[in-house]
Design an enzyme around this catalytic site. Structure first.
Site, PDB file in Angstrom:
ATOM      1  CD  GLU A  36       0.929   1.219   7.285  1.00 30.68           C
ATOM      2  OE1 GLU A  36       1.163   0.881   6.104  1.00 30.68           O
ATOM      3  OE2 GLU A  36       0.706   0.393   8.181  1.00 30.68           O
TER       4      GLU A  36
ATOM      5  CG  ASP B 156      -5.851  -3.815  -1.883  1.00 33.36           C
ATOM      6  OD1 ASP B 156      -5.575  -3.297  -0.781  1.00 33.36           O
ATOM      7  OD2 ASP B 156      -6.229  -4.995  -2.004  1.00 33.36           O
TER       8      ASP B 156
ATOM      9  CB  THR C 261      -0.841  -3.059  10.778  1.00 37.56           C
ATOM     10  OG1 THR C 261      -2.070  -3.679  10.399  1.00 37.56           O
ATOM     11  CG2 THR C 261       0.293  -3.621   9.937  1.00 37.56           C
ATOM     12  CG  LEU C 262       1.551   1.607  11.693  1.00 33.48           C
ATOM     13  CD1 LEU C 262       1.147   3.058  11.589  1.00 33.48           C
ATOM     14  CD2 LEU C 262       3.037   1.462  11.376  1.00 33.48           C
TER      15      LEU C 262
ATOM     16  CG  ASP D  44      -8.816   1.049   9.642  1.00 34.63           C
ATOM     17  OD1 ASP D  44      -9.596   1.980   9.849  1.00 34.63           O
ATOM     18  OD2 ASP D  44      -9.211  -0.102   9.370  1.00 34.63           O
TER      19      ASP D  44
ATOM     20  N   GLY E 104       0.768  -1.247   0.000  1.00 36.01           N
ATOM     21  CA  GLY E 104       0.000   0.000   0.000  1.00 36.01           C
ATOM     22  C   GLY E 104       0.795   1.291   0.000  1.00 36.01           C
TER      23      GLY E 104
ATOM     24  N   GLY F  82      -5.016   0.677  13.964  1.00 34.01           N
ATOM     25  CA  GLY F  82      -3.715   0.878  14.606  1.00 34.01           C
ATOM     26  C   GLY F  82      -3.002  -0.431  14.920  1.00 34.01           C
TER      27      GLY F  82
HETATM   28  P1  5GP Z   1      -4.882  -1.381  10.883  1.00 31.40           P
HETATM   29  O1  5GP Z   1      -4.000  -2.451  11.393  1.00 31.40           O
HETATM   30  O2  5GP Z   1      -4.452   0.019  11.261  1.00 31.40           O
HETATM   31  O3  5GP Z   1      -6.330  -1.609  11.215  1.00 31.40           O
HETATM   32  O4  5GP Z   1      -4.895  -1.518   9.336  1.00 31.40           O
HETATM   33  C1  5GP Z   1      -3.938  -1.050   8.510  1.00 31.40           C
HETATM   34  C2  5GP Z   1      -4.071  -1.685   7.157  1.00 31.40           C
HETATM   35  O5  5GP Z   1      -5.442  -1.998   6.813  1.00 31.40           O
HETATM   36  C3  5GP Z   1      -3.602  -0.699   6.128  1.00 31.40           C
HETATM   37  O6  5GP Z   1      -2.205  -0.777   5.955  1.00 31.40           O
HETATM   38  C4  5GP Z   1      -4.402  -1.108   4.914  1.00 31.40           C
HETATM   39  O7  5GP Z   1      -3.739  -2.134   4.227  1.00 31.40           O
HETATM   40  C5  5GP Z   1      -5.713  -1.648   5.469  1.00 31.40           C
HETATM   41  N1  5GP Z   1      -6.759  -0.613   5.439  1.00 31.40           N
HETATM   42  C6  5GP Z   1      -7.290   0.050   6.475  1.00 31.40           C
HETATM   43  N2  5GP Z   1      -8.201   0.959   6.070  1.00 31.40           N
HETATM   44  C7  5GP Z   1      -8.249   0.871   4.723  1.00 31.40           C
HETATM   45  C8  5GP Z   1      -8.989   1.576   3.714  1.00 31.40           C
HETATM   46  O8  5GP Z   1      -9.807   2.472   3.925  1.00 31.40           O
HETATM   47  N3  5GP Z   1      -8.762   1.184   2.425  1.00 31.40           N
HETATM   48  C9  5GP Z   1      -7.860   0.216   2.090  1.00 31.40           C
HETATM   49  N4  5GP Z   1      -7.727  -0.064   0.801  1.00 31.40           N
HETATM   50  N5  5GP Z   1      -7.138  -0.457   3.013  1.00 31.40           N
HETATM   51  C10 5GP Z   1      -7.331  -0.128   4.321  1.00 31.40           C
END
Ligand code: 5GP
Length: 175
Positions: free
Chosen positions: A99, A159, A107-108, A103, A44, A105
Site C-alpha cells: 500500500e 497524487d 481502505t485497508l 491514513d 498509488g 485505515g
Molecule cells: P484511508 O482509507 O487509510 O483513509 O486512505 C487511504 C488512501 O487515501 C490512500 O491509499 C491514498 O490513496 C489516500 N491518501 C491518504 N492520505 C493521503 C495523502 O497524504 N496524500 C495522498 N496523495 N493520498 C492520500
C-alpha cells in the site's frame, strides 16, 4: 510549467530506496524457503511495489487491485468499492498487500477483510507511509516504510488530482 507550486521534499528517493532494501531483506528472511504473493493497490503503490519486489530474494508473484473509498473532500466515508479485482487465486498463499499510505485505515480495513475471505495462508500489509494520527479504524501495517505527521503528501506514486505521481520523492505542497 503552469501553476508552479513549491514542493517541499519530505523523503528523498535515496531514503526510500534504502528503507525498501531493509524491508525487502526482512521479508526475505521471514519468508525464507516460502513464496509470497504481493498485491499492489493501484495506482498509488506502483513505485513502492517496484522497490519492494526487486529487493526480495524469495519466489514472488505479483497482482494488483483497485480499491476506492468514497467520501466528501479528502476524508473517507467508510464506503469502499473494489474497482479492479485480483487476476489470480490467493487461496493458501502468503499474501502481502503493498500500500502507499495508511491514513484513516478505512481502505485497508475493508481490503484486508475482502482478501481474508479468500483464505490465504497468511495476510500481511506493507505500506510506504503511515499517518497514525489520522486513524478512524484500528489498522496496523506489518511493515512500515516511514511514519509521518499529518501532512497531505504527494509523489512516489501519490497524487493530488492525478498529478505528481511521477515525482521520485515524497513531498508536500507549500501553502
Ligand atoms: P484511508 O482509507 O487509510 O483513509 O486512505 C487511504 C488512501 O487515501 C490512500 O491509499 C491514498 O490513496 C489516500 N491518501 C491518504 N492520505 C493521503 C495523502 O497524504 N496524500 C495522498 N496523495 N493520498 C492520500
Amino acid at each position: 510549467m503552469e501553476n508552479m507550486q513549491t514542493i517541499n521534499v519530505l523523503l528523498t528517493r535515496e531514503q526510500i530506496e534504502e528503507r525498501a532494501k531493509e524491508i525487502g531483506k526482512q521479508i526475505s528472511e521471514e519468508y525464507a524457503g516460502k513464496s509470497v504473493y504481493l498485491i499492489g493497490t493501484l495506482k498509488g503503490a506502483v513505485m513502492w511495489m517496484a522497490d519492494i519486489m526487486k529487493n526480495l530474494e524469495i519466489d514472488t508473484e505479483i497482482d494488483f487491485v483497485v480499491a476506492s473509498s468514497y467520501g466528501s473532500g479528502t476524508s473517507t466515508s467508510g464506503v469502499v468499492k473494489i474497482k479492479k479485482d485480483l487476476d489470480g487465486d490467493i487461496y493458501d498463499k502468503n499474501v502481502i498487500i503493498i500500500e502507499d499510505i495508511v491514513d484513516t485505515g478505512t481502505t485497508l480495513h475493508f481490503l484486508k477483510k475482502y482478501l481474508a475471505d479468500r483464505n490465504p495462508k497468511s495476510l500481511k500489509i506493507c505500506t510506504l507511509l503511515d499517518k497514525p494520527s489520522r486513524r478512524l479504524v484500528e489498522m496496523e501495517a506489518d511493515y512500515v516504510g516511514f511514519s509521518i505527521e499529518n501532512l497531505f503528501v504527494i509523489g512516489y506514486g501519490l497524487d493530488y488530482d492525478q498529478k505528481y505521481r511521477n515525482l521520485p520523492y515524497v513531498g508536500y505542497l507549500e501553502g
